[in-house]
Design an enzyme around this catalytic site. Structure first.
Site, PDB file in Angstrom:
ATOM      1  N   ASP A  85      29.207  41.297  41.735  1.00  0.00           N
ATOM      2  CA  ASP A  85      30.662  41.158  41.129  1.00  0.00           C
ATOM      3  C   ASP A  85      30.740  39.221  41.634  1.00  0.00           C
ATOM      4  O   ASP A  85      29.239  39.030  41.629  1.00  0.00           O
ATOM      5  CB  ASP A  85      32.029  41.471  42.125  1.00  0.00           C
ATOM      6  CG  ASP A  85      32.709  40.675  42.320  1.00  0.00           C
ATOM      7  OD1 ASP A  85      33.702  40.784  43.226  1.00  0.00           O
ATOM      8  OD2 ASP A  85      33.438  40.241  41.170  1.00  0.00           O
ATOM      9  N   ASN A  86      31.603  38.639  41.075  1.00  0.00           N
ATOM     10  CA  ASN A  86      32.051  36.890  41.339  1.00  0.00           C
ATOM     11  C   ASN A  86      30.175  36.643  41.106  1.00  0.00           C
ATOM     12  O   ASN A  86      29.861  35.349  41.645  1.00  0.00           O
ATOM     13  CB  ASN A  86      31.429  36.684  43.106  1.00  0.00           C
ATOM     14  CG  ASN A  86      32.279  38.092  43.793  1.00  0.00           C
ATOM     15  OD1 ASN A  86      32.260  38.613  44.280  1.00  0.00           O
ATOM     16  ND2 ASN A  86      33.987  37.638  42.887  1.00  0.00           N
TER      17      ASN A  86
ATOM     18  N   LYS B 228      26.997  35.668  48.134  1.00  0.00           N
ATOM     19  CA  LYS B 228      26.108  35.824  46.607  1.00  0.00           C
ATOM     20  C   LYS B 228      24.716  34.960  47.153  1.00  0.00           C
ATOM     21  O   LYS B 228      24.420  35.746  46.315  1.00  0.00           O
ATOM     22  CB  LYS B 228      27.245  34.714  45.882  1.00  0.00           C
ATOM     23  CG  LYS B 228      28.278  35.169  46.515  1.00  0.00           C
ATOM     24  CD  LYS B 228      28.496  36.869  46.211  1.00  0.00           C
ATOM     25  CE  LYS B 228      30.125  36.722  46.668  1.00  0.00           C
ATOM     26  NZ  LYS B 228      30.009  38.786  46.685  1.00  0.00           N
TER      27      LYS B 228
ATOM     28  N   ASP C  44      28.196  43.112  45.727  1.00  0.00           N
ATOM     29  CA  ASP C  44      29.603  42.371  46.376  1.00  0.00           C
ATOM     30  C   ASP C  44      29.770  41.566  47.927  1.00  0.00           C
ATOM     31  O   ASP C  44      30.561  41.644  48.284  1.00  0.00           O
ATOM     32  CB  ASP C  44      30.782  43.256  46.080  1.00  0.00           C
ATOM     33  CG  ASP C  44      31.869  42.218  46.138  1.00  0.00           C
ATOM     34  OD1 ASP C  44      33.336  42.470  46.476  1.00  0.00           O
ATOM     35  OD2 ASP C  44      31.745  41.398  45.852  1.00  0.00           O
TER      36      ASP C  44
ATOM     37  N   GLU D 189      39.827  37.959  41.055  1.00  0.00           N
ATOM     38  CA  GLU D 189      40.898  39.027  41.986  1.00  0.00           C
ATOM     39  C   GLU D 189      42.257  38.181  42.299  1.00  0.00           C
ATOM     40  O   GLU D 189      41.990  36.995  42.435  1.00  0.00           O
ATOM     41  CB  GLU D 189      40.253  40.226  42.707  1.00  0.00           C
ATOM     42  CG  GLU D 189      39.919  38.873  44.374  1.00  0.00           C
ATOM     43  CD  GLU D 189      38.494  38.890  44.071  1.00  0.00           C
ATOM     44  OE1 GLU D 189      37.516  38.705  42.943  1.00  0.00           O
ATOM     45  OE2 GLU D 189      37.808  38.121  44.568  1.00  0.00           O
TER      46      GLU D 189
END
Ligand code: 77R
Ligand code: MG
Length: 214
Positions: free
Chosen positions: A169-170, A144, A141, A199
């Site tokens: 995540d993401n 990236k 997380d 989120e």
């Protein structure tokens, strides 16, 4: 000078949560970030997916790359079995300072080791410095564009074992396209996408779960 977003989030926890109660810390942050001020926590929707994957894996040793304010650190640590450990890596000292206080407010400081610094430098030191043989679970997380190099580093440092679960995540927003290509095309991983939303918004995002095959 004024307060920062992480400092305001900490204040909201101290005002609205109960000391030693991780769920109340999670709820206080989610309420604040949904109704007062957005922040880049994994959040409540993707958080439920994180919880379910964690419960399934039940890791003895877990790694989190990207602590931020400690929201997902608390989500992970609250579900660890007695004696299990979570190492969380944060590059930004201001984030780490707030995270220390939020993790402590939740009463989870004994399960968590927060390490400050660049993940690329810290990963090769995990075995010697923290007595880690391998990780059962890794939550990605952080930046990236570091997902691929750090995954390769974890492989090369022998920190993954057959069955280790990576959860990223993401992968849609902000996006980690190279990471998706890497884990989905590699014969060494079995990957699956969990669709959700960014989120506290209606924007699509999701988590990629990848099992290391050894
Ligand atoms: O950048 C993110 N995280 C990394 C933060 C810095 C990590 C520092 N570090 C820690 C260890 N090594 C390096 C992130 C961003 C967003 C987002 C989404 C939409 C938008 F419009 C703006 C932002 C949502 C997330 O859920 C995120 O996680
Ligand atoms: Mg994130």
């Amino acid at each position: 000078t004024g307060s920062s977003r992480p400092q305001r989030m900490l204040k909201a926890v101290q005002k609205n949560a109960t000391k030693g109660d991780p769920q109340s810390v999670i709820s206080a942050i989610d309420y604040y970030c949904r109704h007062k001020e957005w922040a880049m926590n994994v959040g409540d929707d993707k958080g439920l997916i994180l919880d379910s994957v964690l419960t399934e894996v039940n890791p003895s040793t877990a790694l989190e790359l990207g602590t931020y304010c400690g929201y997902s650190t608390v989500r992970i640590a609250r579900l660890l079995s007695p004696g299990s450990k979570l190492i969380t890596v944060e590059f930004n000292p201001a984030f780490a300072e707030v995270a220390h206080q939020i993790i402590a407010y939740a009463g989870l400081q004994d399960k968590v080791t927060l390490v400050e610094g660049p993940s690329g430098d810290l990963i090769p030191k995990m075995k010697e410095q923290f007595g880690i043989k391998y990780f059962d679970f890794v939550f990605l997380d952080h930046w990236k564009d570091r997902y691929v190099p750090d995954t390769k580093l974890l492989e090369d440092c022998g920190l993954l074992k057959k069955g280790t679960v990576l959860l990223a995540d993401n992968v849609i927003c902000p996006g980690a396209p190279e990471y998706l290509k890497y884990v989905r095309n590699s014969p060494r991983y079995e990957s699956r996408y969990y669709k959700s939303n960014l989120e506290y918004t209606k924007v699509e995002d999701g988590l990629e779960k990848s099992v290391f095959l050894g």
